[in-house]
Write a protein that holds these residues in place. Structure first.
Motif, PDB file in Angstrom:
ATOM      1  N   ALA A   1      14.032  14.672   8.419  1.00  0.00           N
ATOM      2  CA  ALA A   1      15.425  14.548   8.842  1.00  0.00           C
ATOM      3  C   ALA A   1      15.589  13.304   9.701  1.00  0.00           C
ATOM      4  O   ALA A   1      16.606  12.652   9.697  1.00  0.00           O
ATOM      5  N   ASP A   2      14.585  12.991  10.465  1.00  0.00           N
ATOM      6  CA  ASP A   2      14.515  11.753  11.240  1.00  0.00           C
ATOM      7  C   ASP A   2      13.044  11.475  11.484  1.00  0.00           C
ATOM      8  O   ASP A   2      12.200  12.143  10.907  1.00  0.00           O
ATOM      9  N   GLY A   3      12.728  10.524  12.324  1.00  0.00           N
ATOM     10  CA  GLY A   3      11.344  10.121  12.501  1.00  0.00           C
ATOM     11  C   GLY A   3      10.396  11.212  12.952  1.00  0.00           C
ATOM     12  O   GLY A   3       9.210  11.164  12.680  1.00  0.00           O
ATOM     13  N   ALA A   4      10.899  12.237  13.649  1.00  0.00           N
ATOM     14  CA  ALA A   4       9.997  13.246  14.195  1.00  0.00           C
ATOM     15  C   ALA A   4      10.357  14.669  13.787  1.00  0.00           C
ATOM     16  O   ALA A   4       9.674  15.598  14.172  1.00  0.00           O
ATOM     17  N   THR A   5      11.423  14.849  13.036  1.00  0.00           N
ATOM     18  CA  THR A   5      11.866  16.192  12.684  1.00  0.00           C
ATOM     19  C   THR A   5      11.744  16.412  11.188  1.00  0.00           C
ATOM     20  O   THR A   5      12.089  15.547  10.394  1.00  0.00           O
ATOM     21  N   LEU A   6      11.248  17.576  10.824  1.00  0.00           N
ATOM     22  CA  LEU A   6      11.123  17.942   9.416  1.00  0.00           C
ATOM     23  C   LEU A   6      11.993  19.161   9.139  1.00  0.00           C
ATOM     24  O   LEU A   6      12.050  20.082   9.946  1.00  0.00           O
ATOM     25  N   ARG A   7      12.663  19.133   8.004  1.00  0.00           N
ATOM     26  CA  ARG A   7      13.406  20.315   7.565  1.00  0.00           C
ATOM     27  C   ARG A   7      12.389  21.330   7.058  1.00  0.00           C
ATOM     28  O   ARG A   7      11.300  20.970   6.628  1.00  0.00           O
ATOM     29  N   PRO A   8      12.738  22.599   7.062  1.00  0.00           N
ATOM     30  CA  PRO A   8      11.785  23.623   6.624  1.00  0.00           C
ATOM     31  C   PRO A   8      11.621  23.678   5.106  1.00  0.00           C
ATOM     32  O   PRO A   8      12.031  24.624   4.459  1.00  0.00           O
ATOM     33  N   CYS A   9      11.008  22.654   4.544  1.00  0.00           N
ATOM     34  CA  CYS A   9      10.694  22.644   3.117  1.00  0.00           C
ATOM     35  C   CYS A   9       9.443  23.493   2.886  1.00  0.00           C
ATOM     36  O   CYS A   9       8.632  23.671   3.802  1.00  0.00           O
ATOM     37  N   PRO A  10       9.267  23.978   1.666  1.00  0.00           N
ATOM     38  CA  PRO A  10       8.067  24.787   1.373  1.00  0.00           C
ATOM     39  C   PRO A  10       6.779  24.017   1.685  1.00  0.00           C
ATOM     40  O   PRO A  10       6.616  22.876   1.280  1.00  0.00           O
ATOM     41  N   GLY A  11       5.900  24.653   2.430  1.00  0.00           N
ATOM     42  CA  GLY A  11       4.596  24.082   2.721  1.00  0.00           C
ATOM     43  C   GLY A  11       4.529  23.163   3.919  1.00  0.00           C
ATOM     44  O   GLY A  11       3.438  22.806   4.358  1.00  0.00           O
ATOM     45  N   VAL A  12       5.669  22.758   4.474  1.00  0.00           N
ATOM     46  CA  VAL A  12       5.663  21.806   5.584  1.00  0.00           C
ATOM     47  C   VAL A  12       4.881  22.345   6.772  1.00  0.00           C
ATOM     48  O   VAL A  12       3.987  21.688   7.297  1.00  0.00           O
TER      49      VAL A  12
ATOM     50  N   TYR B   1       0.840  -1.207   0.000  1.00  0.00           N
ATOM     51  CA  TYR B   1       0.000   0.000   0.000  1.00  0.00           C
ATOM     52  C   TYR B   1       0.875   1.257   0.000  1.00  0.00           C
ATOM     53  O   TYR B   1       0.610   2.201  -0.750  1.00  0.00           O
ATOM     54  N   TYR B   2       1.911   1.270   0.831  1.00  0.00           N
ATOM     55  CA  TYR B   2       2.811   2.422   0.864  1.00  0.00           C
ATOM     56  C   TYR B   2       3.422   2.660  -0.518  1.00  0.00           C
ATOM     57  O   TYR B   2       3.590   3.802  -0.932  1.00  0.00           O
ATOM     58  N   GLU B   3       3.730   1.583  -1.206  1.00  0.00           N
ATOM     59  CA  GLU B   3       4.303   1.729  -2.535  1.00  0.00           C
ATOM     60  C   GLU B   3       3.265   2.287  -3.521  1.00  0.00           C
ATOM     61  O   GLU B   3       3.565   3.188  -4.305  1.00  0.00           O
ATOM     62  N   ARG B   4       2.041   1.776  -3.462  1.00  0.00           N
ATOM     63  CA  ARG B   4       0.979   2.306  -4.335  1.00  0.00           C
ATOM     64  C   ARG B   4       0.711   3.779  -4.039  1.00  0.00           C
ATOM     65  O   ARG B   4       0.387   4.554  -4.932  1.00  0.00           O
ATOM     66  N   ALA B   5       0.854   4.168  -2.766  1.00  0.00           N
ATOM     67  CA  ALA B   5       0.636   5.556  -2.356  1.00  0.00           C
ATOM     68  C   ALA B   5       1.873   6.426  -2.619  1.00  0.00           C
ATOM     69  O   ALA B   5       1.883   7.607  -2.269  1.00  0.00           O
ATOM     70  N   GLU B   6       2.892   5.839  -3.217  1.00  0.00           N
ATOM     71  CA  GLU B   6       4.134   6.529  -3.571  1.00  0.00           C
ATOM     72  C   GLU B   6       4.891   7.056  -2.359  1.00  0.00           C
ATOM     73  O   GLU B   6       5.536   8.104  -2.407  1.00  0.00           O
ATOM     74  N   LEU B   7       4.823   6.303  -1.259  1.00  0.00           N
ATOM     75  CA  LEU B   7       5.572   6.657  -0.060  1.00  0.00           C
ATOM     76  C   LEU B   7       6.933   5.968  -0.043  1.00  0.00           C
ATOM     77  O   LEU B   7       7.901   6.503   0.514  1.00  0.00           O
ATOM     78  N   ILE B   8       6.994   4.766  -0.598  1.00  0.00           N
ATOM     79  CA  ILE B   8       8.256   4.045  -0.750  1.00  0.00           C
ATOM     80  C   ILE B   8       8.351   3.565  -2.193  1.00  0.00           C
ATOM     81  O   ILE B   8       7.335   3.529  -2.905  1.00  0.00           O
ATOM     82  N   HIS B   9       9.547   3.213  -2.587  1.00  0.00           N
ATOM     83  CA  HIS B   9       9.774   2.798  -3.967  1.00  0.00           C
ATOM     84  C   HIS B   9      10.649   1.558  -4.001  1.00  0.00           C
ATOM     85  O   HIS B   9      11.505   1.369  -3.135  1.00  0.00           O
ATOM     86  N   SER B  10      10.428   0.737  -4.995  1.00  0.00           N
ATOM     87  CA  SER B  10      11.253  -0.454  -5.191  1.00  0.00           C
ATOM     88  C   SER B  10      11.574  -0.593  -6.663  1.00  0.00           C
ATOM     89  O   SER B  10      10.924   0.011  -7.513  1.00  0.00           O
TER      90      SER B  10
ATOM     91  N   ARG C   1       3.178  11.950   1.821  1.00  0.00           N
ATOM     92  CA  ARG C   1       3.883  11.893   0.530  1.00  0.00           C
ATOM     93  C   ARG C   1       4.613  13.209   0.261  1.00  0.00           C
ATOM     94  O   ARG C   1       5.718  13.228  -0.239  1.00  0.00           O
ATOM     95  N   ARG C   2       3.978  14.323   0.619  1.00  0.00           N
ATOM     96  CA  ARG C   2       4.595  15.636   0.394  1.00  0.00           C
ATOM     97  C   ARG C   2       5.678  15.951   1.421  1.00  0.00           C
ATOM     98  O   ARG C   2       6.610  16.704   1.141  1.00  0.00           O
ATOM     99  N   LEU C   3       5.532  15.400   2.622  1.00  0.00           N
ATOM    100  CA  LEU C   3       6.463  15.725   3.704  1.00  0.00           C
ATOM    101  C   LEU C   3       7.705  14.834   3.735  1.00  0.00           C
ATOM    102  O   LEU C   3       8.744  15.257   4.238  1.00  0.00           O
ATOM    103  N   LEU C   4       7.615  13.618   3.234  1.00  0.00           N
ATOM    104  CA  LEU C   4       8.740  12.682   3.328  1.00  0.00           C
ATOM    105  C   LEU C   4      10.067  13.250   2.818  1.00  0.00           C
ATOM    106  O   LEU C   4      11.094  13.033   3.463  1.00  0.00           O
TER     107      LEU C   4
END
Length: 120
Positions: A70-81, A19-28, A63-66
């Motif tokens: 930076a780690d499991g609980a921290t996000l870098r300041p990307c646009p829109g985050v 499901y994660y792959e179909r949702a484009e969260l992970i790739h193989s 999908r937009r935030l991944l």
């Protein structure tokens, strides 16, 4: 690594990984035999997905935030985050308020029922 190994290393079912792959969260990549082949970093990506899901974020937002994690609980300041995070917090605040009202109503109903004369 094959999907079974990724599942074992993350504790996430193979079905959910698909499901994660179909949702484009992970790739193989696909091997010659058609089996999925995940990179080693997929383990950390799945852990990040699980942390963001635990925070109540939907997969479409994750999908937009991944790319900004930076780690499991921290996000870098990307646009829109911050906009996405604030919107989710706003949604959770409204749900919490709705639940608080429902809880108060249920408490009043229980109290009124306990204090009511029994039916004869």
């Amino acid at each position: 690594m094959l999907i079974g190994e990724l599942s074992r290393r993350t504790g996430v079912s193979e079905r959910l990984l698909r499901y994660y792959e179909r949702a484009e969260l992970i790739h193989s990549e696909r091997r010659a035999n058609g089996y999925r082949d995940y990179p080693d970093e997929a383990v950390e990506t799945v852990r990040r997905i699980r942390a963001l899901l635990a925070a109540g974020l939907p997969t479409r937002v994750i999908r937009r935030l991944l790319p900004c994690t930076a780690d499991g609980a921290t996000l870098r300041p990307c646009p829109g985050v911050l906009d996405h995070l604030r919107a989710q917090l706003h949604t959770l605040d409204h749900r919490a308020a709705d639940l608080a009202r429902a809880r108060a109503l249920l408490r009043r109903t229980i109290t009124a029922t306990e204090n009511a004369a029994p039916l004869e």
